[in-house]
Write a protein that holds these residues in place. Sequence first.
Motif, short mmCIF file in Angstrom:
data_model
loop_
_atom_site.label_atom_id
_atom_site.label_comp_id
_atom_site.label_asym_id
_atom_site.label_seq_id
_atom_site.Cartn_x
_atom_site.Cartn_y
_atom_site.Cartn_z
N SER A 1 0.85 -1.19 0.00
CA SER A 1 0.00 0.00 0.00
C SER A 1 0.88 1.23 0.00
CB SER A 1 -0.91 0.02 1.23
OG SER A 1 -1.72 -1.13 1.27
N ALA A 2 0.52 2.22 -0.81
CA ALA A 2 1.30 3.45 -0.86
C ALA A 2 0.46 4.58 -1.41
CB ALA A 2 2.55 3.26 -1.72
N TYR A 3 0.29 5.61 -0.58
CA TYR A 3 -0.27 6.89 -1.02
C TYR A 3 -1.62 6.74 -1.73
CZ TYR A 3 4.69 7.56 -0.30
OH TYR A 3 5.96 7.54 0.24
N GLY A 4 -2.51 5.98 -1.12
CA GLY A 4 -3.87 5.92 -1.62
C GLY A 4 -4.20 4.73 -2.48
N ALA A 5 -3.19 4.04 -3.01
CA ALA A 5 -3.43 2.87 -3.85
C ALA A 5 -2.84 1.64 -3.16
CB ALA A 5 -2.81 3.04 -5.23
N GLN A 6 -3.35 0.48 -3.51
CA GLN A 6 -2.83 -0.73 -2.90
C GLN A 6 -3.00 -1.91 -3.84
OE1 GLN A 6 -4.90 -1.70 0.68
NE2 GLN A 6 -6.90 -1.28 -0.17
N GLY A 7 -2.26 -2.95 -3.54
CA GLY A 7 -2.32 -4.14 -4.37
C GLY A 7 -1.61 -5.30 -3.70
N LEU A 8 -1.49 -6.39 -4.44
CA LEU A 8 -0.84 -7.59 -3.95
C LEU A 8 0.56 -7.68 -4.57
CD1 LEU A 8 -1.20 -10.29 -2.33
CD2 LEU A 8 -1.78 -11.33 -4.52
N GLN A 9 1.53 -8.01 -3.75
CA GLN A 9 2.92 -8.09 -4.21
C GLN A 9 3.47 -9.48 -3.91
OE1 GLN A 9 5.83 -4.75 -3.50
NE2 GLN A 9 6.80 -6.27 -2.18
N ILE A 10 3.95 -10.16 -4.94
CA ILE A 10 4.57 -11.48 -4.79
C ILE A 10 6.03 -11.37 -5.19
CG2 ILE A 10 4.59 -13.87 -5.59
CD1 ILE A 10 1.63 -13.72 -5.99
N THR A 11 6.92 -11.81 -4.31
CA THR A 11 8.36 -11.72 -4.55
C THR A 11 8.99 -13.10 -4.42
OG1 THR A 11 8.46 -9.46 -3.68
CG2 THR A 11 10.52 -10.68 -3.76
N VAL A 12 9.87 -13.42 -5.37
CA VAL A 12 10.61 -14.68 -5.35
C VAL A 12 12.05 -14.40 -5.74
CG1 VAL A 12 10.86 -16.99 -6.31
CG2 VAL A 12 8.57 -16.05 -5.95
N GLN A 13 12.98 -14.85 -4.92
CA GLN A 13 14.41 -14.79 -5.26
C GLN A 13 14.85 -16.20 -5.63
OE1 GLN A 13 17.18 -12.47 -2.79
NE2 GLN A 13 18.52 -14.26 -2.78
N SER A 14 15.46 -16.34 -6.81
CA SER A 14 15.69 -17.68 -7.34
C SER A 14 16.92 -17.71 -8.23
CB SER A 14 14.45 -18.13 -8.14
OG SER A 14 14.66 -19.39 -8.74
N THR A 15 17.38 -18.93 -8.53
CA THR A 15 18.46 -19.15 -9.49
C THR A 15 17.96 -19.80 -10.77
OG1 THR A 15 18.95 -21.31 -8.48
CG2 THR A 15 20.16 -19.40 -7.64
N PHE A 16 16.63 -19.91 -10.92
CA PHE A 16 16.06 -20.63 -12.06
C PHE A 16 15.84 -19.76 -13.29
CE2 PHE A 16 15.09 -23.62 -8.72
CZ PHE A 16 15.16 -24.85 -9.36
N LEU B 1 -1.09 -17.96 -9.60
CA LEU B 1 -2.18 -16.99 -9.55
C LEU B 1 -3.43 -17.52 -10.25
CD1 LEU B 1 -0.21 -13.67 -10.20
CD2 LEU B 1 -1.25 -14.41 -8.05
N ASP B 2 -3.23 -18.25 -11.34
CA ASP B 2 -4.37 -18.84 -12.05
C ASP B 2 -5.12 -19.86 -11.19
OD1 ASP B 2 -3.85 -17.32 -14.27
OD2 ASP B 2 -2.68 -18.88 -15.28
N SER B 3 -4.40 -20.48 -10.26
CA SER B 3 -5.02 -21.52 -9.43
C SER B 3 -5.73 -20.96 -8.20
CB SER B 3 -3.95 -22.53 -8.98
OG SER B 3 -3.05 -21.92 -8.06
N ILE B 4 -5.55 -19.67 -7.93
CA ILE B 4 -6.08 -19.09 -6.70
C ILE B 4 -7.61 -19.11 -6.68
CG2 ILE B 4 -6.36 -16.90 -5.47
CD1 ILE B 4 -3.81 -18.37 -4.84
N ARG B 5 -8.23 -18.80 -7.83
CA ARG B 5 -9.69 -18.75 -7.86
C ARG B 5 -10.29 -20.09 -7.44
NH1 ARG B 5 -13.55 -15.64 -10.36
NH2 ARG B 5 -11.93 -14.44 -11.44
N ASP B 6 -9.77 -21.19 -8.02
CA ASP B 6 -10.29 -22.52 -7.65
C ASP B 6 -10.02 -22.82 -6.18
OD1 ASP B 6 -11.16 -22.91 -10.23
OD2 ASP B 6 -9.35 -23.99 -10.86
N TYR B 7 -8.85 -22.40 -5.69
CA TYR B 7 -8.50 -22.66 -4.29
C TYR B 7 -9.50 -22.00 -3.35
CZ TYR B 7 -6.01 -22.00 0.13
OH TYR B 7 -5.68 -21.95 1.47
N ILE B 8 -9.86 -20.76 -3.64
CA ILE B 8 -10.79 -20.03 -2.76
C ILE B 8 -12.21 -20.56 -2.91
CG2 ILE B 8 -11.81 -17.77 -2.29
CD1 ILE B 8 -9.16 -16.51 -2.99
N GLU B 9 -12.62 -20.86 -4.15
CA GLU B 9 -13.99 -21.35 -4.37
C GLU B 9 -14.21 -22.71 -3.72
OE1 GLU B 9 -14.52 -21.32 -8.56
OE2 GLU B 9 -15.06 -19.17 -8.65
N GLN B 10 -13.17 -23.53 -3.65
CA GLN B 10 -13.30 -24.86 -3.07
C GLN B 10 -13.10 -24.87 -1.55
OE1 GLN B 10 -10.52 -27.31 -5.22
NE2 GLN B 10 -11.47 -26.89 -7.20
N MET B 11 -12.76 -23.73 -0.99
CA MET B 11 -12.54 -23.64 0.46
C MET B 11 -13.87 -23.76 1.20
SD MET B 11 -10.73 -20.56 2.62
CE MET B 11 -9.16 -20.85 1.78
#
Length: 326
Positions: A242-257, A270-280
């Motif tokens: 969140s910063a200065y009136g706007a907000q969002g989701l941030q995903i960070t990965v540090q990798s060697t791949f 991220l594509d799998s999130i909808r099914d994960y929440i709907e099936q909860m």
Amino acid sequence: MISDFHCKPSSNSNMTIESASVRVVDTIEKSDSDIWNYRGLELDNGMICVLISHPTIDKAAAGLNVEIGSYADPNEVPGVAHFLEHMLFMGSTKYPDENAYSKFIESNDIKPQDIEVFIRQMFAYFYVDSLMYGNLTENQSIEYMIMFQQKFHQNHLFQPIYPSMWFNHRQLMLPEGCNYAYTMLNDGHCTEAITIYLQCFQQTLENNALIDVFAQLISEPCFEQLRTKEQLGYIVSAKIFSAYGAQGLQITVQSTFGLDHVNRRIERFLDSIRDYIEQMSEEDFQKQREGQIMKNMEIPKRMTSQGNTFWFEISRHEFCFDRREI
């Protein structure tokens, strides 16, 4: 106690600068033929200063002696102090060329009058956001703030400015459906890192609650999938930004791949999130929701943590000090 003080210089005032000190020495011994003037100062922070002036010289210079050197080198890294000394002249992000800053100062022939003009410009929209937090009463806080204001108002040096003249940070609301990428190379690291920021909406009480719960729902699955199962890297996180009136989701990965591969795996997650929440189940959802509420209601364990929360609101001029409780 939280208070604000905003001021700017008066147009008809003379600029004077005083340095707070605990000891002044005007009796420095010198030769009878020495026409230079000397004054010694011991500042509040313990720093010892010597001011030297000449009646006919209109340029200024400054030097700093740091009482540390090769004697402080670690046994396993001899010469590191000397190395750092030379690094000071090898350039910086703003002045990348060797000795660039010194050359800039010399080529522009900066005079004391230039500094005075700069100070006036700097204070033209000067304001102070203050936070007084801790073992203080309201009256004491007000008293301290009045003392602070009087210091700036002495000699009519400053005058209040309107709230519309305050400097406020802003963040651009991205158009719906847009996609931007920024890549920066760093030859000093063998690993790579990627941060995906999904801007959602402007901050409101309802939106804040929704994204809080959403981040609570996906943070653990994100870590389990990308870190534990796919082992993309040691650092994996999903959190709100969140910063200065706007907000969002941030995903960070540090990798060697490689960034392309990691980016595809994040997108797949991220594509799998909808099914994960709907099936909860409703029971699991309520547990997650209550867990987020308990996290928001948790009392900070240190004063610095609570103070940082207050300052977050002050620095952004949002002043929602009960944001977590709401």
